[in-house]
Design a protein around this motif. Structure first.
Motif, PDB file in Angstrom:
ATOM      1  N   PHE A 250       0.764  -1.201   0.036  1.00  0.00           N
ATOM      2  CA  PHE A 250       0.059  -0.062   0.044  1.00  0.00           C
ATOM      3  C   PHE A 250       0.809   1.120   0.178  1.00  0.00           C
ATOM      4  CE2 PHE A 250      -2.495   3.263   2.265  1.00  0.00           C
ATOM      5  CZ  PHE A 250      -3.584   3.326   1.340  1.00  0.00           C
TER       6      PHE A 250
ATOM      7  N   TRP B 201      -1.504  -4.967   0.206  1.00  0.00           N
ATOM      8  CA  TRP B 201      -2.743  -4.670   0.553  1.00  0.00           C
ATOM      9  C   TRP B 201      -2.933  -3.252  -0.187  1.00  0.00           C
ATOM     10  CZ3 TRP B 201      -3.687  -3.106   6.450  1.00  0.00           C
ATOM     11  CH2 TRP B 201      -4.735  -2.729   6.718  1.00  0.00           C
TER      12      TRP B 201
ATOM     13  N   ARG C 146      -7.840   6.081  -1.008  1.00  0.00           N
ATOM     14  CA  ARG C 146      -7.740   5.026  -0.103  1.00  0.00           C
ATOM     15  C   ARG C 146      -7.542   3.527  -0.532  1.00  0.00           C
ATOM     16  NH1 ARG C 146      -9.438   5.770   5.224  1.00  0.00           N
ATOM     17  NH2 ARG C 146     -10.202   3.688   5.441  1.00  0.00           N
ATOM     18  N   SER C 147      -7.724   3.429  -1.914  1.00  0.00           N
ATOM     19  CA  SER C 147      -7.535   2.302  -2.510  1.00  0.00           C
ATOM     20  C   SER C 147      -6.534   2.399  -3.780  1.00  0.00           C
ATOM     21  CB  SER C 147      -8.654   1.654  -3.025  1.00  0.00           C
ATOM     22  OG  SER C 147      -8.660   0.479  -3.845  1.00  0.00           O
TER      23      SER C 147
ATOM     24  N   ASP D  14      -6.399  -2.010  -0.982  1.00  0.00           N
ATOM     25  CA  ASP D  14      -7.513  -1.255  -0.345  1.00  0.00           C
ATOM     26  C   ASP D  14      -7.743  -1.247   1.106  1.00  0.00           C
ATOM     27  OD1 ASP D  14      -9.955  -0.209  -0.148  1.00  0.00           O
ATOM     28  OD2 ASP D  14     -11.002  -1.526  -1.229  1.00  0.00           O
TER      29      ASP D  14
ATOM     30  N   ASP E 124      -8.194  -7.764  -5.353  1.00  0.00           N
ATOM     31  CA  ASP E 124      -7.544  -6.240  -5.658  1.00  0.00           C
ATOM     32  C   ASP E 124      -6.436  -6.203  -6.700  1.00  0.00           C
ATOM     33  OD1 ASP E 124      -9.791  -4.979  -4.136  1.00  0.00           O
ATOM     34  OD2 ASP E 124      -8.615  -5.682  -2.385  1.00  0.00           O
TER      35      ASP E 124
ATOM     36  N   ASN F 260     -15.548  -4.919   2.113  1.00  0.00           N
ATOM     37  CA  ASN F 260     -16.030  -5.326   0.761  1.00  0.00           C
ATOM     38  C   ASN F 260     -16.808  -6.292   0.725  1.00  0.00           C
ATOM     39  OD1 ASN F 260     -16.328  -5.923  -1.949  1.00  0.00           O
ATOM     40  ND2 ASN F 260     -14.671  -4.930  -2.512  1.00  0.00           N
TER      41      ASN F 260
ATOM     42  N   ASP G 186     -10.030  -0.387   2.798  1.00  0.00           N
ATOM     43  CA  ASP G 186     -11.416  -0.898   3.179  1.00  0.00           C
ATOM     44  C   ASP G 186     -11.731  -2.314   2.574  1.00  0.00           C
ATOM     45  OD1 ASP G 186     -12.043   1.619   4.419  1.00  0.00           O
ATOM     46  OD2 ASP G 186     -12.172   2.623   2.478  1.00  0.00           O
ATOM     47  N   ALA G 187     -10.833  -3.107   2.295  1.00  0.00           N
ATOM     48  CA  ALA G 187     -11.010  -4.256   1.592  1.00  0.00           C
ATOM     49  C   ALA G 187     -11.828  -5.232   2.432  1.00  0.00           C
ATOM     50  CB  ALA G 187      -9.594  -5.097   1.423  1.00  0.00           C
TER      51      ALA G 187
ATOM     52  N   VAL H 209      -6.141   0.702  -6.242  1.00  0.00           N
ATOM     53  CA  VAL H 209      -6.928   0.485  -7.366  1.00  0.00           C
ATOM     54  C   VAL H 209      -7.562   1.845  -8.288  1.00  0.00           C
ATOM     55  CG1 VAL H 209      -8.792  -1.007  -8.539  1.00  0.00           C
ATOM     56  CG2 VAL H 209      -7.136  -1.919  -6.843  1.00  0.00           C
ATOM     57  N   ASP H 210      -8.038   2.713  -7.355  1.00  0.00           N
ATOM     58  CA  ASP H 210      -8.643   3.826  -7.906  1.00  0.00           C
ATOM     59  C   ASP H 210      -7.579   4.930  -8.433  1.00  0.00           C
ATOM     60  OD1 ASP H 210     -11.112   2.826  -7.207  1.00  0.00           O
ATOM     61  OD2 ASP H 210     -10.876   3.871  -5.011  1.00  0.00           O
TER      62      ASP H 210
END
Length: 323
Positions: free
Chosen positions: A164, A190, A232-233, A192, A258, A198, A194-195, A235-236
């Motif tokens: 992350f 890691w 926070r992710s 996300d 993810d 999910n 907030d995984a 991926v975004d």
């Protein structure tokens, strides 16, 4: 995108998967996320750092990077890498535990495999600070390598929570006026925060990460003193800011979906990316286990980083000639 699934595993991998499932998983589920419970873990890591053996073929030196204690690992003998390239390693441990001692083996192996110096940063963690401060420490270290220590190219590497931090450095580097990394190595990253919340995520098949504990951990990451900037992710994050990327995951581990999503986004954006998924492995296995699949994963990532550095050197040479 290249997703390679490694189906064969070793007997030791099977045994370790079952052992951690029966021992570490229930221990993590019960470990109290209180100040007292979390404060025990850094003391354990300090003991490990004192006694962890130095990998053969590697020399070590303590330095300060971004104001934080850092262990520099370098290949013994003549270097095969360029003098203007380094690896910044950001360790995992859920922003609570682990550090230089627990990760000394993998940083040494990366130094040997790439011929590059590896800086392992001891960034600040819980219970004292939240994830925003950990990100700030990582970005400060990255900045110092580029602006004060004479390195032109940085390969980022990290496992789990360190993955992350790597993603945040990639996201924030441009806004901080810094060049992008040359490559990124992620071991079970890691991605996300907030995984755990999910509804599509499950830890039923994970060797030792309990999703409910991750869910309880996330609110603690909000504490300061530095607020988390940006996504926070990972991926975004805009895929176009990513360097060539290689991700290593354990098949069906909690964090693998993810990593697959990120790899797909990078592929769509024509960013060079590889993802290797290993059956019957545990979360962050290249760091935890010395067995054939771990050695293969480290070899693959070292070769990927070496190729990315060479491509960057060629591109830099062309730019200098054109200028």
């Amino acid at each position: 995108m290249s997703i390679t699934r490694h189906r064969h595993s070793s007997l030791r991998s099977y045994v370790m998967f079952v052992f951690l499932r029966l021992t570490l998983r229930p221990l993590l589920a019960l470990w109290p996320l209180t100040a007292a419970g979390m404060s025990i873990l850094p003391r354990l890591d300090a003991k490990i750092t004192e006694k962890a053996p130095m990998p053969r073929g590697v020399v070590h030196e303590w330095v300060t990077l971004g104001g934080r204690r850092t262990e520099l690992s370098m290949p013994a003998g003549p270097s095969r890498g360029g003098t203007d390239t380094a690896i910044l390693y950001l360790h995992g441990g859920a922003f609570i535990v682990a550090g230089i001692g627990t990760h000394r083996a993998i940083t040494g192996k990366l130094a040997r495999g790439t011929g590059l110096p590896v800086f392992a940063l001891e960034y600040r963690q819980l219970p004292g600070v939240g994830v925003g401060t950990s990100v700030a420490d990582a970005l400060d270290a990255y900045r110092e390598l580029l602006t004060e220590r004479g390195f032109r190219r940085i390969v980022l590497a990290g496992d789990s929570a360190g993955g992350f931090l790597c993603g945040k450095v990639i996201e924030l580097a441009t806004g901080a006026g810094l060049p992008s990394p040359t490559a990124w190595i992620g071991y079970s990253p890691w991605l996300d925060l907030d995984a755990g919340s999910n509804p599509d995520r499950s830890s039923r098949a994970d060797s030792y990460l309990p999703i409910r504990k991750m869910r309880r951990l996330v609110p603690l990451l909000e504490r300061g003193p530095v607020a988390l900037a940006g996504a926070r992710s990972i991926v975004d994050v805009d895929p176009l800011v990513f360097p060539p990327t290689i991700l290593i995951t354990a098949e069906a581990e909690l964090l693998e979906p993810d990593a697959i999503t990120l790899a797909e986004r990078l592929m769509t954006a024509d960013v060079e990316v590889q993802l290797h998924s290993y059956a019957w492995q545990v979360h962050a296995f290249p760091m935890l286990l010395d067995q054939p699949q771990s050695r293969e994963a480290i070899r693959l990532t070292a070769e990927f980083a070496t190729a990315a550095v060479r491509a960057a050197e060629v591109a830099d040479g062309r730019d200098e000639q054109a200028g």
